[in-house]
Design a protein around this motif. Structure first.
Motif, short mmCIF file in Angstrom:
data_model
loop_
_atom_site.label_atom_id
_atom_site.label_comp_id
_atom_site.label_asym_id
_atom_site.label_seq_id
_atom_site.Cartn_x
_atom_site.Cartn_y
_atom_site.Cartn_z
N UNK A 176 28.60 37.43 41.22
CA UNK A 176 29.47 36.61 40.54
C UNK A 176 30.88 37.06 41.33
N UNK A 177 31.09 38.41 41.47
CA UNK A 177 32.44 38.72 42.18
C UNK A 177 32.50 38.02 43.49
N UNK A 178 31.79 37.85 44.23
CA UNK A 178 31.84 37.36 45.76
C UNK A 178 32.20 35.74 45.39
N UNK A 179 31.65 35.13 44.25
CA UNK A 179 32.10 33.81 44.18
C UNK A 179 33.40 33.77 43.73
N UNK A 180 33.90 34.63 42.84
CA UNK A 180 34.98 34.56 42.07
C UNK A 180 36.16 34.92 43.32
N UNK A 181 35.98 35.74 44.30
CA UNK A 181 36.67 36.08 45.18
C UNK A 181 36.96 34.90 46.13
N UNK A 182 35.83 34.26 46.55
CA UNK A 182 35.86 33.46 47.93
C UNK A 182 36.18 32.07 47.23
N UNK A 183 35.83 31.62 46.20
CA UNK A 183 36.11 30.37 45.57
C UNK A 183 37.50 30.27 44.77
N UNK A 184 38.15 31.45 44.59
CA UNK A 184 39.24 31.59 43.87
C UNK A 184 40.32 32.00 44.78
N UNK A 185 40.43 33.30 45.08
CA UNK A 185 41.48 34.16 45.76
C UNK A 185 41.56 33.26 47.06
N UNK A 186 40.73 33.11 47.83
CA UNK A 186 40.69 32.49 49.14
C UNK A 186 41.36 31.06 49.24
N UNK A 187 41.13 30.39 48.08
CA UNK A 187 41.85 28.86 48.22
C UNK A 187 43.10 28.84 47.20
N UNK A 188 43.58 29.97 46.75
CA UNK A 188 44.80 30.02 46.02
C UNK A 188 44.55 29.66 44.59
N UNK A 189 43.20 29.82 44.11
CA UNK A 189 42.74 29.33 42.79
C UNK A 189 42.06 30.54 42.03
N UNK A 190 42.85 31.50 41.81
CA UNK A 190 42.25 32.53 41.09
C UNK A 190 41.65 32.10 39.81
N UNK A 191 40.52 32.92 39.19
CA UNK A 191 39.86 32.45 38.09
C UNK A 191 40.78 33.26 36.74
N UNK A 192 41.28 32.27 35.76
CA UNK A 192 41.87 33.30 34.66
C UNK A 192 41.30 34.00 33.99
N UNK A 193 39.76 33.93 33.84
CA UNK A 193 38.87 34.61 33.18
C UNK A 193 37.95 35.54 33.88
N UNK A 194 38.32 35.86 35.14
CA UNK A 194 37.86 36.87 36.21
C UNK A 194 38.16 38.33 35.47
N UNK A 195 37.20 39.04 35.54
CA UNK A 195 37.64 40.54 35.11
C UNK A 195 38.53 41.27 36.25
N UNK A 196 39.29 42.31 35.61
CA UNK A 196 40.46 43.03 36.44
C UNK A 196 39.81 43.46 37.66
N UNK A 197 38.66 43.96 37.83
CA UNK A 197 38.17 44.43 39.17
C UNK A 197 37.97 43.41 40.24
N UNK A 198 37.82 42.23 39.78
CA UNK A 198 37.91 41.20 41.16
C UNK A 198 39.08 41.04 41.80
N UNK A 199 38.89 40.93 43.27
CA UNK A 199 39.92 41.07 43.94
C UNK A 199 40.64 42.39 44.33
N UNK A 200 40.07 43.51 43.82
CA UNK A 200 40.77 44.75 43.86
C UNK A 200 39.61 45.60 44.77
#
Length: 196
Positions: free
Chosen positions: A52-76
């Motif tokens: 789940x974290x992998x998908x949130x990082x790669x399909x969120x952060x990588x394309x400037x589309x962070x998930x507003x519902x992601x837990x705080x540890x994602x991307x850190x």
């Protein structure tokens, strides 16, 4: 091949890995879902949390589309392997909900962007940090399928349940006696090869 067909094919493989990771948890108690099976602590619920974290990082952060519902540890950075296990305060339902949130966010990114959309992976080496959605889809599919393979082995080790996915185990239909004989045959063969 047109883009929508290519995306559909890629998403089918992505969803297959997602489904396999969830299926490998079905019917297990909390202990068996979480217990470490390897010296490095690999466990079934942790694999799903990591995916789940992998998908949130790669399909969120990588394309400037962070998930507003992601837990705080994602991307850190956080504690080493913080995404590879679920704490006692994180229920299986919490991790499943996180996975479904990640899937929905990833699917929205895939739907919104063309396969040649450019993103940037800040944790990769600078010379390869610029990527396309197509590259990231292939990368994440490979990563999740690898972890689904880990989950296959962990689940079989836990209670003998094996197979590709519910309803399509993709295994010979032998009974327990057939499998015991098969395993013994492999053991004999390995010992013979060692003795040569």
């Amino acid at each position: 091949m047109n883009e929508s067909k290519a995306k559909a094919d890629l998403q089918r493989y992505l969803q297959g890995a997602r489904d396999a990771l969830v299926w490998k948890l079905e019917g297990l108690g909390e202990y068996d879902a979480r217990r470490p099976h390897t010296a490095t602590g690999t466990n079934l619920l942790g694999l799903l949390k990591h995916a789940a974290g992998v998908e949130l990082d790669y399909f969120g952060q990588v394309f400037g589309r962070p998930c507003p519902d992601a837990p705080p540890w994602v991307g850190t950075e956080g504690e080493p392997n913080h995404d590879m296990w679920a704490g006692a305060d994180e229920s299986r339902a919490d991790i499943l909900a996180l996975a479904r949130t990640a899937w929905a966010h990833a699917d929205a990114t895939i739907a919104a962007l063309p396969l040649d959309a450019v993103g940037r992976v800040p944790w990769w080496a600078e010379e390869r940090a610029e990527v396309t959605l197509h590259q990231i889809l292939v990368h994440v599919i490979a990563d999740l399928q690898r972890h689904a393979g880990h989950a296959d082995i962990l689940r079989e080790e836990t209670d003998g349940a094996a197979g590709l996915i519910a309803g399509n185990e993709n295994l010979p239909s032998g009974d327990a006696a057939w499998w015991a004989a098969y395993r013994e045959r492999l053991e004999r063969t390995a010992r013979e090869a060692e003795g040569r």
